[in-house]
Design a protein around this motif. Structure first.
Motif, short mmCIF file in Angstrom:
data_model
loop_
_atom_site.label_atom_id
_atom_site.label_comp_id
_atom_site.label_asym_id
_atom_site.label_seq_id
_atom_site.Cartn_x
_atom_site.Cartn_y
_atom_site.Cartn_z
N THR A 189 -6.67 -1.24 8.51
CA THR A 189 -7.99 -1.82 8.81
C THR A 189 -8.68 -1.02 9.92
O THR A 189 -9.89 -0.79 9.90
N ARG A 190 -7.86 -0.60 10.88
CA ARG A 190 -8.40 0.21 11.98
C ARG A 190 -8.90 1.55 11.47
O ARG A 190 -9.92 2.07 11.96
N PHE A 223 -9.67 2.36 8.04
CA PHE A 223 -10.61 2.35 6.91
C PHE A 223 -11.50 1.11 6.86
O PHE A 223 -12.23 0.92 5.89
N GLY A 224 -11.44 0.30 7.86
CA GLY A 224 -12.28 -0.87 7.88
C GLY A 224 -11.76 -1.96 6.95
O GLY A 224 -10.54 -2.09 6.73
N GLU A 225 -12.69 -2.76 6.37
CA GLU A 225 -12.27 -3.88 5.52
C GLU A 225 -11.53 -3.44 4.27
O GLU A 225 -10.67 -4.14 3.75
N SER A 226 -11.83 -2.27 3.76
CA SER A 226 -11.13 -1.77 2.56
C SER A 226 -9.66 -1.44 2.87
O SER A 226 -8.86 -1.24 1.95
N GLY A 227 -9.31 -1.38 4.13
CA GLY A 227 -7.93 -1.08 4.51
C GLY A 227 -6.94 -2.16 4.10
O GLY A 227 -5.75 -1.89 3.93
N VAL A 228 -7.41 -3.41 3.92
CA VAL A 228 -6.52 -4.51 3.53
C VAL A 228 -5.95 -4.25 2.14
O VAL A 228 -4.73 -4.33 1.91
N ALA A 229 -6.79 -3.91 1.19
CA ALA A 229 -6.32 -3.64 -0.17
C ALA A 229 -5.45 -2.39 -0.20
O ALA A 229 -4.42 -2.33 -0.88
N LEU A 230 -5.85 -1.37 0.59
CA LEU A 230 -5.08 -0.14 0.62
C LEU A 230 -3.69 -0.37 1.23
O LEU A 230 -2.68 0.16 0.75
N ALA A 231 -3.63 -1.18 2.28
CA ALA A 231 -2.36 -1.50 2.93
C ALA A 231 -1.44 -2.26 1.96
O ALA A 231 -0.23 -2.01 1.91
N THR A 232 -2.05 -3.15 1.18
CA THR A 232 -1.24 -3.91 0.20
C THR A 232 -0.63 -2.98 -0.83
O THR A 232 0.55 -3.08 -1.18
N LEU A 233 -1.42 -2.05 -1.35
CA LEU A 233 -0.94 -1.11 -2.36
C LEU A 233 0.15 -0.19 -1.80
O LEU A 233 1.21 -0.01 -2.42
N PHE A 254 -1.43 4.32 17.54
CA PHE A 254 -1.31 4.60 16.10
C PHE A 254 0.10 5.06 15.75
O PHE A 254 0.71 4.58 14.79
N TRP A 255 0.59 6.02 16.56
CA TRP A 255 1.91 6.57 16.24
C TRP A 255 3.02 5.55 16.51
O TRP A 255 4.03 5.52 15.79
N ILE A 256 2.85 4.72 17.52
CA ILE A 256 3.85 3.67 17.78
C ILE A 256 3.88 2.67 16.61
O ILE A 256 4.95 2.27 16.14
N THR A 257 2.70 2.29 16.12
CA THR A 257 2.63 1.35 14.99
C THR A 257 3.24 1.97 13.73
O THR A 257 3.99 1.32 13.00
N SER A 301 2.20 -6.77 8.02
CA SER A 301 1.16 -7.15 8.99
C SER A 301 0.73 -5.95 9.82
O SER A 301 -0.47 -5.72 10.05
N LEU A 302 1.70 -5.16 10.30
CA LEU A 302 1.37 -3.97 11.09
C LEU A 302 0.60 -2.95 10.24
O LEU A 302 -0.35 -2.32 10.72
N ALA A 303 1.04 -2.79 8.97
CA ALA A 303 0.34 -1.85 8.10
C ALA A 303 -1.10 -2.29 7.83
O ALA A 303 -2.02 -1.47 7.79
N THR A 304 -1.31 -3.58 7.66
CA THR A 304 -2.65 -4.09 7.44
C THR A 304 -3.54 -3.82 8.65
O THR A 304 -4.70 -3.39 8.52
N ALA A 305 -3.01 -4.08 9.86
CA ALA A 305 -3.79 -3.82 11.08
C ALA A 305 -4.10 -2.33 11.22
O ALA A 305 -5.22 -1.94 11.60
N LEU A 306 -3.12 -1.49 10.89
CA LEU A 306 -3.32 -0.05 11.04
C LEU A 306 -4.36 0.47 10.05
O LEU A 306 -5.27 1.24 10.42
#
Length: 436
Positions: free
Chosen positions: A92-93, A95-105, A12-15, A85-90
């Motif tokens: 998602t890990r 917050f689950g599927e809702s992490g995609v929208a949160l990562a975009t914002l 997590f911290w490396i990402t 891409s890294l933020a989306t993976a992080l």
């Protein structure tokens, strides 16, 4: 003993650290692009001349703007996409599927503020210093990405060619002259640059684009000496003339055989008169003007003012006769005429005030000499009358009217009112002009 949360482990911290580093790189690319494209090449050259190696490097890499921008955009897009891409993976890990929208914002806000607005604002306000500092690193990026950028450039030009768009690889985004002229007009409109300073610089820039025929004194206005006249009449003409150099012709005004300088003529006359009381009168009557006349210097009417000025300086001459393609005399031009295109009208003690080509009339209109060039009138009044079809104001009126007008006739065109005040034969000598 409670195990650590898998979401906050070392990965997590490396990402998160990688995302932060990529945002810094994105800001570097964005700021570098703005600094290098906004920096003045003139100011960079001044810094380079003072020993700033970064400014010298910046000048080098901005020679090819297309390759520079392509490399910077490639690097910027790579780090932005990778960070997203890294933020989306992080997320998602976490917050689950809702992490995609949160990562975009979150990434949109971070990239907009810290990778776009902040670095570009700094770069635009400190363009030259910033360009000097980032130039070495950007130069390395350009070399690394050069093969890929070349391939992209080839692909882009191929696609544009399909749609009929031709690109010139050697063309600059802005021509130097247009850039300087635009800056001068902007500075004058803002009150930073005086009108006289603007006109002088623009006049010097225009010398290479204007021909001798545009500013020459027309043959109808040239004062000449007839070689067949009596020596006493020639001396009297020179003494009463406002000019120091006069063309000499024989039989026909088109047959120019020389140019006499007033000083040369007076020296020769003085030598004859002081030669002795008994022979001085006879010697004066037998004097030949051709003995002191210099060889005439002819130039084509299509010669540019810049080339003609260089010719004058190289030949140490101030006077030339202008001929057309058939060798027929069209007028004359002097070094002073060319200098007046830069510094404005040059007058001396022999130029009468009444001879000024533009004056104010009692009804607050402009009284203009018909032989005044359109360029000079525009320069004196800040008007924008077109000079493509005619060189003089009288020529413009005749061109637009498609006739030779009579006295008191009035014409309206190009947003101005033209009234013919005086006319000699078929030549308009005086006009009254006002803006509509």
């Amino acid at each position: 003993m409670v195990a650590a949360s898998p979401t906050l482990d070392l990965a997590f911290w490396i990402t998160a650290g990688a995302i932060l580093m990529l945002l810094v790189l994105s800001g570097f690319f964005s700021g570098s692009e703005t600094a290098l494209t906004a920096a003045s090449r003139g100011k960079l050259r001044a810094r380079a001349d003072k020993g700033d190696t970064g400014a010298d490097r910046a000048l080098e890499i901005t020679e090819d703007n297309e390759r520079l921008i392509g490399s910077v955009l490639l690097g910027n897009n790579l780090v932005n996409i990778l960070a997203t891409s890294l933020a989306t993976a992080l997320f998602t890990r976490l917050f689950g599927e809702s992490g995609v929208a949160l990562a975009t914002l979150v990434m949109t806000l971070l990239v907009l503020i810290f990778a776009e607005v902040l670095p570009k604002t700094y770069a635009i306000t400190n363009a030259e210093p910033a360009a000097s500092r980032v130039a070495p690193a950007i130069g390395l990026v350009v070399r690394v990405f050069s093969p890929m950028v070349s391939a992209v450039r080839w692909l882009v030009r191929g696609v544009l060619r399909v749609f009929g768009v031709q690109t010139d690889p050697d063309s600059h985004i802005l021509a130097v002259r247009e850039e300087i002229a635009g800056a001068l007009y902007l500075g004058h409109s803002e009150g930073v640059v005086e009108k006289e300073d603007r006109d002088r610089i623009l006049g010097a820039l225009d010398l290479g684009e204007r021909a001798v025929e545009e500013i020459m004194l027309h043959r109808s206005q040239i004062e000449m000496i007839n070689a067949e006249d009596e020596p006493r009449a020639i001396l009297d003409q020179c003494l009463h003339s406002n000019h120091t150099r006069l063309p000499v012709y024989r039989d026909d005004p088109d047959n120019i055989i020389g140019v006499v300088h007033a000083k040369d003529l007076l020296r020769a006359m003085h030598k004859l008169v002081m030669g002795g009381e008994q022979v001085s009168a006879e010697a004066l009557d037998s004097f030949d003007i051709c003995d002191v006349a210099m060889k005439p210097y002819f130039v084509p009417e299509t010669t540019t003012l810049d080339d003609q000025m260089r010719q004058f300086l190289r030949m140490r001459s101030h006077f030339a006769l202008v001929v057309d393609e058939y060798g027929t005399l069209q007028g004359l031009i002097t070094l002073e005429d060319i200098l007046e295109e830069i510094v404005g009208e040059i007058t001396d003690e022999f130029d009468a005030e009444a001879d000024h080509p533009i004056r104010r009339s009692e009804d607050n209109q402009f009284l203009v000499d018909g032989a005044m060039t359109i360029r000079d009138l525009n320069r004196a009044t800040d008007w924008t009358l077109p000079d493509e079809e005619a060189n003089t104001i009288a020529g413009l009126v005749i061109h637009e009217a498609q006739m030779i007008p009579d006295t008191s006739q009035v014409f309206n065109f190009h947003g101005f009112r033209f009234e013919v005040v005086e006319k000699t034969d078929n030549r308009i000598t005086k006009l009254k002009i006002r803006k509509l």
